[in-house]
Motif scaffolding. Structure first.
Motif, PDB file in Angstrom:
ATOM      1  N   ALA A  18       0.832  -1.203   0.000  1.00 17.07           N
ATOM      2  CA  ALA A  18       0.000   0.000   0.000  1.00 17.07           C
ATOM      3  C   ALA A  18       0.870   1.258   0.000  1.00 17.07           C
ATOM      4  O   ALA A  18       0.554   2.250  -0.666  1.00 17.07           O
ATOM      5  CB  ALA A  18      -0.932  -0.007   1.206  1.00 17.07           C
ATOM      6  N   ALA A  19       1.980   1.219   0.738  1.00 18.68           N
ATOM      7  CA  ALA A  19       2.892   2.362   0.767  1.00 18.68           C
ATOM      8  C   ALA A  19       3.496   2.605  -0.608  1.00 18.68           C
ATOM      9  O   ALA A  19       3.572   3.747  -1.085  1.00 18.68           O
ATOM     10  CB  ALA A  19       3.996   2.121   1.798  1.00 18.68           C
ATOM     11  N   ARG A  20       3.917   1.536  -1.255  1.00 17.79           N
ATOM     12  CA  ARG A  20       4.501   1.678  -2.589  1.00 17.79           C
ATOM     13  C   ARG A  20       3.483   2.253  -3.566  1.00 17.79           C
ATOM     14  O   ARG A  20       3.805   3.135  -4.369  1.00 17.79           O
ATOM     15  CB  ARG A  20       5.000   0.322  -3.084  1.00 17.79           C
ATOM     16  CG  ARG A  20       5.591   0.374  -4.492  1.00 17.79           C
ATOM     17  CD  ARG A  20       6.282  -0.924  -4.838  1.00 17.79           C
ATOM     18  NE  ARG A  20       7.448  -1.137  -3.993  1.00 17.79           N
ATOM     19  CZ  ARG A  20       8.167  -2.255  -3.987  1.00 17.79           C
ATOM     20  NH1 ARG A  20       7.827  -3.263  -4.758  1.00 17.79           N
ATOM     21  NH2 ARG A  20       9.223  -2.357  -3.204  1.00 17.79           N
ATOM     22  N   ALA A  21       2.250   1.773  -3.483  1.00 18.76           N
ATOM     23  CA  ALA A  21       1.209   2.272  -4.390  1.00 18.76           C
ATOM     24  C   ALA A  21       0.969   3.766  -4.168  1.00 18.76           C
ATOM     25  O   ALA A  21       0.829   4.532  -5.133  1.00 18.76           O
ATOM     26  CB  ALA A  21      -0.078   1.487  -4.187  1.00 18.76           C
ATOM     27  N   LEU A  53       1.970   9.319  -6.867  1.00 15.96           N
ATOM     28  CA  LEU A  53       2.163  10.742  -6.550  1.00 15.96           C
ATOM     29  C   LEU A  53       1.874  11.706  -7.710  1.00 15.96           C
ATOM     30  O   LEU A  53       1.197  12.717  -7.514  1.00 15.96           O
ATOM     31  CB  LEU A  53       3.582  10.976  -6.039  1.00 15.96           C
ATOM     32  CG  LEU A  53       3.743  11.198  -4.534  1.00 15.96           C
ATOM     33  CD1 LEU A  53       5.203  11.408  -4.170  1.00 15.96           C
ATOM     34  CD2 LEU A  53       2.898  12.377  -4.056  1.00 15.96           C
ATOM     35  N   PRO A  54       2.373  11.443  -8.918  1.00 15.73           N
ATOM     36  CA  PRO A  54       2.086  12.402  -9.994  1.00 15.73           C
ATOM     37  C   PRO A  54       0.592  12.613 -10.219  1.00 15.73           C
ATOM     38  O   PRO A  54       0.159  13.737 -10.498  1.00 15.73           O
ATOM     39  CB  PRO A  54       2.751  11.748 -11.218  1.00 15.73           C
ATOM     40  CG  PRO A  54       3.853  10.928 -10.636  1.00 15.73           C
ATOM     41  CD  PRO A  54       3.295  10.377  -9.363  1.00 15.73           C
ATOM     42  N   ALA A  79       0.618  13.200   6.174  1.00 15.47           N
ATOM     43  CA  ALA A  79       1.571  14.299   6.368  1.00 15.47           C
ATOM     44  C   ALA A  79       2.636  14.301   5.285  1.00 15.47           C
ATOM     45  O   ALA A  79       3.011  15.354   4.751  1.00 15.47           O
ATOM     46  CB  ALA A  79       2.215  14.170   7.751  1.00 15.47           C
ATOM     47  N   SER A  80       3.136  13.114   4.945  1.00 14.98           N
ATOM     48  CA  SER A  80       4.164  13.013   3.911  1.00 14.98           C
ATOM     49  C   SER A  80       3.630  13.456   2.557  1.00 14.98           C
ATOM     50  O   SER A  80       4.287  14.205   1.823  1.00 14.98           O
ATOM     51  CB  SER A  80       4.674  11.573   3.837  1.00 14.98           C
ATOM     52  OG  SER A  80       5.709  11.457   2.881  1.00 14.98           O
ATOM     53  N   LEU A  81       2.422  13.005   2.220  1.00 16.91           N
ATOM     54  CA  LEU A  81       1.832  13.393   0.937  1.00 16.91           C
ATOM     55  C   LEU A  81       1.567  14.894   0.870  1.00 16.91           C
ATOM     56  O   LEU A  81       1.743  15.526  -0.183  1.00 16.91           O
ATOM     57  CB  LEU A  81       0.530  12.616   0.707  1.00 16.91           C
ATOM     58  CG  LEU A  81       0.665  11.108   0.498  1.00 16.91           C
ATOM     59  CD1 LEU A  81      -0.712  10.465   0.365  1.00 16.91           C
ATOM     60  CD2 LEU A  81       1.510  10.787  -0.731  1.00 16.91           C
TER      61      LEU A  81
END
Length: 280
Positions: free
Chosen positions: A168-171, A176-177, A209-211
């Motif tokens: 899920a983290a990788r997805a 992101l784009p 938060a990271s996103l």
């Protein structure tokens, strides 16, 4: 981060226009180069019962049909790319291993994003299984187009199905784009596992938060003790919020419908209404 090399997986004439049109739209959005890929499998030798004598004429007919489809797929792809002025290249491979061949896999593993069609999951032929295995062994994110979505649409609302796993983290970060250009992105957790049960409302906080530091307009939502499978909760959320893009991790088996959250069923993907980005 952006998508600069997009691989269009053109497995059949039936979905070649759909996959090509979406690839063009993405290429124009991200100023990307598109590779059109088709793998033509060498026909196996049919046997004539009861003597089990090889039938060369049948082999030739099968191979001619496969080659005709390759040429038709190429014509659809080239026509769209040239019409829209998108930088592209065409790659077709003829081999006994089909999409499992080393050359095909090498091509896929150097792309930023693979675009493919949901196709007709009711017809799980060997060739379809071969394509599915290729897509999930490529190590690259896959954007899967719903069968009924015939033309590209803007992504206004996105949903990240979050369970804290590495898939899920990788997805989430592979997407992101697309997430950065969306109007809103929801991190959605269903019965969050592990320590987050002590404060379930905080599930996905660090991801959000990271996103947000990447400029993603993100919100959090957690649902608990629904008495529903994760697949059903996700489906309901997609419908309630008119989601354009679903982002989720892909898991271990050899069919799409067995890959999501370890137990999400075939029904979910047969009824999918949103673009779905999968990574594993």
């Amino acid at each position: 981060m952006s998508y600069k090399t997009i691989l269009a997986a053109l497995d059949s004439k039936a979905n070649a226009k759909q996959v090509t049109d979406f690839s063009v739209a993405l290429a124009e959005q991200f100023s990307a180069h598109v590779i059109g890929l088709h793998a033509e499998t060498l026909a196996t030798v049919p046997l004539i019962a009861p003597m089990e004598i090889p039938d060369p004429s049948a082999v030739e007919a099968l191979q001619q049909a496969a080659h005709s489809e390759t040429k038709a797929v190429e014509a659809i792809f080239r026509g769209a790319m040239q019409s829209d002025g998108v930088p592209f290249e065409w790659r077709s491979y003829i081999c006994t291993a089909g999409y499992s061949s080393a050359n095909v896999m090498e091509c896929a593993r150097t792309a930023d994003l693979i675009v493919a069609s949901q196709g007709n999951l009711a017809e799980a032929a060997d060739s379809r299984a071969d394509l599915e295995s290729f897509l999930f062994e490529s190590g690259r994110p896959l954007l899967l187009i719903p069968r009924l979505m015939t033309r590209p649409q803007p992504i206004h609302r996105a949903l990240i199905a979050w369970n804290g796993s590495k898939e899920a983290a990788r997805a989430a970060f592979d997407a992101l784009p697309l997430l950065k250009s969306a109007d809103s992105v929801e991190v959605f957790s269903v019965d969050p596992p592990g320590a987050s049960r002590d404060a379930p409302e905080l599930a996905g906080t660090d991801l959000a938060a990271s996103l947000s530091r990447h400029g993603v307009k993100v919100t959090l939502r957690t649902e608990e003790k629904l008495g529903l499978p994760a697949a059903t909760a996700i489906e309901n959320r997609l419908a309630d919020q008119s989601i354009d893009l679903l982002v989720m991790g892909g898991y271990g088996h050899s069919r799409w419908w067995e890959m999501l959250f370890g137990g999400v069923t075939r029904t979910m993907l047969e009824s999918m209404t949103a673009l779905t980005l999968l990574s594993r």
